[in-house]
Scaffold this motif. Structure first.
Motif, PDB file in Angstrom:
ATOM      1  N   ALA A 102      26.120  -0.569   5.433  1.00 11.44           N
ATOM      2  CA  ALA A 102      26.288  -1.799   6.214  1.00 11.44           C
ATOM      3  C   ALA A 102      26.645  -1.487   7.671  1.00 11.44           C
ATOM      4  O   ALA A 102      26.462  -2.332   8.558  1.00 11.44           O
ATOM      5  CB  ALA A 102      27.362  -2.690   5.591  1.00 11.44           C
ATOM      6  N   THR A 103      27.115  -0.276   7.945  1.00  8.56           N
ATOM      7  CA  THR A 103      27.456   0.068   9.334  1.00  8.56           C
ATOM      8  C   THR A 103      26.203   0.152  10.202  1.00  8.56           C
ATOM      9  O   THR A 103      26.277  -0.054  11.411  1.00  8.56           O
ATOM     10  CB  THR A 103      28.203   1.411   9.439  1.00  8.56           C
ATOM     11  OG1 THR A 103      27.372   2.467   8.947  1.00  8.56           O
ATOM     12  CG2 THR A 103      29.504   1.379   8.639  1.00  8.56           C
ATOM     13  N   GLN A 128      25.499  -3.168  11.562  1.00 16.22           N
ATOM     14  CA  GLN A 128      26.601  -3.573  12.439  1.00 16.22           C
ATOM     15  C   GLN A 128      26.458  -2.926  13.815  1.00 16.22           C
ATOM     16  O   GLN A 128      26.736  -3.546  14.848  1.00 16.22           O
ATOM     17  CB  GLN A 128      27.947  -3.242  11.789  1.00 16.22           C
ATOM     18  CG  GLN A 128      29.127  -3.876  12.523  1.00 16.22           C
ATOM     19  CD  GLN A 128      30.430  -3.785  11.742  1.00 16.22           C
ATOM     20  OE1 GLN A 128      30.446  -3.935  10.513  1.00 16.22           O
ATOM     21  NE2 GLN A 128      31.519  -3.530  12.425  1.00 16.22           N
ATOM     22  N   GLN A 129      26.013  -1.663  13.832  1.00 16.85           N
ATOM     23  CA  GLN A 129      25.774  -1.013  15.124  1.00 16.85           C
ATOM     24  C   GLN A 129      24.624  -1.720  15.863  1.00 16.85           C
ATOM     25  O   GLN A 129      24.708  -1.962  17.069  1.00 16.85           O
ATOM     26  CB  GLN A 129      25.448   0.474  14.900  1.00 16.85           C
ATOM     27  CG  GLN A 129      26.657   1.243  14.374  1.00 16.85           C
ATOM     28  CD  GLN A 129      26.366   2.704  14.056  1.00 16.85           C
ATOM     29  OE1 GLN A 129      25.217   3.127  14.065  1.00 16.85           O
ATOM     30  NE2 GLN A 129      27.407   3.457  13.773  1.00 16.85           N
ATOM     31  N   ALA A 154      25.647  -5.073  17.573  1.00 21.65           N
ATOM     32  CA  ALA A 154      26.453  -4.896  18.780  1.00 21.65           C
ATOM     33  C   ALA A 154      25.566  -4.450  19.936  1.00 21.65           C
ATOM     34  O   ALA A 154      25.645  -4.985  21.048  1.00 21.65           O
ATOM     35  CB  ALA A 154      27.568  -3.881  18.535  1.00 21.65           C
ATOM     36  N   THR A 204      28.274 -10.377  12.030  1.00 20.81           N
ATOM     37  CA  THR A 204      28.132  -9.546  10.828  1.00 20.81           C
ATOM     38  C   THR A 204      27.725 -10.435   9.652  1.00 20.81           C
ATOM     39  O   THR A 204      27.792 -11.671   9.738  1.00 20.81           O
ATOM     40  CB  THR A 204      29.453  -8.850  10.462  1.00 20.81           C
ATOM     41  OG1 THR A 204      30.418  -9.855  10.135  1.00 20.81           O
ATOM     42  CG2 THR A 204      29.990  -8.002  11.598  1.00 20.81           C
TER      43      THR A 204
END
Lengths: 409, 409
Positions: free
Chosen positions: A71-72, A75-76, A79, A96
């Motif tokens: 999931a990161t 998220q990156q 952003a 998110t």
């Protein structure tokens, strides 16, 4: 002012410059007077890198932790794409899966969207902001992170479009739309202006790589009209929607192919109740996805079952079948064939037109192509052929139904 | 059975093998009969890489989005360290800042921990699980992601220890503990078995790199006893705790130094109310952190102000001062000096012992080192010296107070 959801895949956000392109496209859509919600995937390569690290610890890492890890990636992306929009002068905010209120159920790494609580998205849109939403992720009602599996970002886009009652949902991808057949194989394949959910579903489960079935199913369930179009140009794509009467005028919408298939045939099974269940159960437990399933009774009153599957699964299937057949019957025999491929002709018009199968088989026969197994649904005819002949087969069927020509309205 | 919080920094989790070392250490602590909560930072290098990408879009990217971006670093660490624990046979679960119930206030990139709701952590501990908690992050009550700024993972560890009423909080780092002085400078520096919060705070604000002040302040506020120790060995470290009477027997606990300082002196300012406020205000607006501030009246009845700051800020300070002094007085002059360093002697024993300053100044004088500015607090004496002489100064003061020797109980 329309509300437009745009989904950008991993390749579209795969570098700083590509993110700038996404920002420019979002800005253009906004400047045309629309509200925009961009749903983005992880930068291409990121997810594979994370999976590689995880596999250093375990070939099959705990799925709960895989979800936290993967999931990161999205998220990156949210952003960075939001920063790209700021650079382009667009007021934007990242969201998110959790902030989007995407609640999921099911197992880790294969979450299913259950509900969306779009309060934060709604509020931010009302404040005039453009949203950049993380695809592929949600949370359980207990707040644990879920990912949605392959094609999960498409699903996010469609679900967000449904929750926000968006006017348009665009799935921006590296293809121009849905074609009558893969243009790399059939040179005169034609881009379809529209296709029904059911046809799209049959295409998806017949090897068309454009979209995963469950995203289409979700769109059908919630009546989300979406468009598959290119992220590289502004050409109109293909609209995927509920069927309407005029759609039935076309007999065959498209032809899709699937390579690397294998067939297993079991003979000599006593024709008594429960046999098929045992055999299919054993293959299911071995986690083999069967595609075509054909059963009949042979001349000796014994049943004959044939299945197709991906050829990678053939060895595993043989091992599982040996065990179960040893229990069932001493006469049972397993016969296998790799190197085959599947061709499917799909169209809702089939329901009201006769002779479709005949036209298809005749075309294949004239091209000197042998047909193996046959399987049909209300809107699909699928056959297996030698893998070496699959492209010829596709061209023959495409020609027979004159799919290169604009249908008569 | 004790509950132990262990904080591992970015270097400790900087590679797959180092994560395995962390897992082995956690497992050992667990096998000794303890419950363990590991708080981890992002893998070293990850955060810098993300910052670099963000700066492609903007030299000062939106702080809200920086938080969303940077929080992924710790989220990756918790998943991977949890997998490493699984590999080692330890039942473990990762916990994001949000799942840890770490609620924050303040601005983005500089969040302050306001409250911890440790329900999920408590429940998981009760189920016998080892926790791996993301350092450096929390969420606002509205669910927006916050990061806690430099040293944020230490703060997370201390706050989690407070919320869970842990028996021990270990800050595992690349130093062995807190020393009487930097052992690279003073060879016979001694590791301190214990130090009071206030002394640790003065050391932190005087250049000691071990920990950020606000983590120590948080520990002091909530009475969390913590230990700074090495992640590379099992040697006992330094216990940081509330002072107790025996601690006052030691006059000076330690000596810390800070290099690359610069001094600005302003002369010729009319000695009327409001002048200092204008000058300090201008420097504050220019975002210059002043360290020592000394003011007095010169023989001509004009005020004289001296400040120290990091030498990197000197140019910015001169520019800001020129503007404000032009308004204040035609006679004002700015005098600057770079190439200085600060030496601080810290100890709560100072409060009950006299002659500390005299001993220190005598030692420096005998070593032929000139003292520039002097500033004192109840438990600290700080002086500036030529930067070229700072190491000699540290050794002279360390010797004068016999800090290499175990104090008499």
């Amino acid at each position: 002012m329309a509300l437009i959801v745009q989904k950008y895949g991993g390749t579209s956000v795969g570098s700083i410059d590509r993110m700038r392109n996404v920002a420019a496209r979002v800005k253009r859509t906004r400047d045309e007077g629309n509200q925009v919600v961009a749903v983005v995937s992880a930068m291409s390569g990121i997810t594979d890198g994370l999976i590689k690290m995880a596999k250093e610890f375990n070939e099959t890492p705990a799925e709960r932790e895989m979800d936290v890890l993967l999931a990161t990636g999205e998220q990156q992306s949210i952003a960075l794409v939001t920063m790209a929009l700021h650079e382009a002068g667009v007021e934007a905010v990242s969201v998110t899966g959790r902030q989007a209120g995407i609640y999921t159920t099911g197992s880790h790494t294969r979450g299913r969207i259950q509900d969306i609580t779009p309060d934060f998205m709604r509020r931010s849109l009302d404040e005039g902001k453009t949203l950049v939403v993380a695809g592929f992720q949600g949370v359980t009602p207990e707040g644990m992170i879920h990912t949605l599996g392959r094609g999960g970002s498409d699903l996010t886009a469609i679900a967000v479009a449904a929750a926000l009652k968006a006017d348009v949902c665009q799935i921006l991808t590296d293809v121009d739309g849905v074609y009558t057949c893969d243009p790399r194989i059939v040179k005169n394949a034609r881009k379809l202006p529209e296709i029904s959910y059911d046809e799209m579903l049959e295409m998806a489960s017949s090897g068309s790589k454009v979209m995963q079935s469950r995203s289409v199913e979700f769109a059908k369930k919630y009546g989300v009209v979406f468009e598959v179009r290119s992220s590289l140009n502004d050409n109109p794509g293909t609209l995927v929607r509920e069927e309407h009467p005029a759609m039935e005028n076309v007999v065959i919408r498209g032809v899709s192919i699937e390579r690397s298939q294998a067939r297993v045939t079991i003979t000599g099974i006593p024709d008594v109740p429960g046999m098929s269940g045992k055999i299919l159960g054993a293959l299911g437990e071995a986690e083999i996805n069967l595609d075509m399933i054909v059963s009949n009774i042979a001349h000796d009153d014994r049943a004959r079952h044939s299945f197709t599957m991906h050829s990678n699964d053939l060895g595993k299937a043989q091992a599982a079948l040996k065990l179960v057949l040893a229990e069932i019957s001493p006469d049972a025999k397993i016969e296998t064939e790799a190197g085959i491929a599947k061709l499917s002709a799909v169209g809702i018009g089939m329901r009201s037109h006769s002779g479709v199968a005949a036209t298809m088989f005749k075309a294949l026969g004239e091209a000197g192509i042998n047909i193996g197994m046959i399987s049909t649904s209300e809107i699909k005819i699928a056959v297996t052929v030698e893998e070496t002949r699959i492209e010829d087969a596709a061209r023959a069927v495409h020609d027979a139904f004159q799919l290169d020509k604009e249908p008569v309205k």
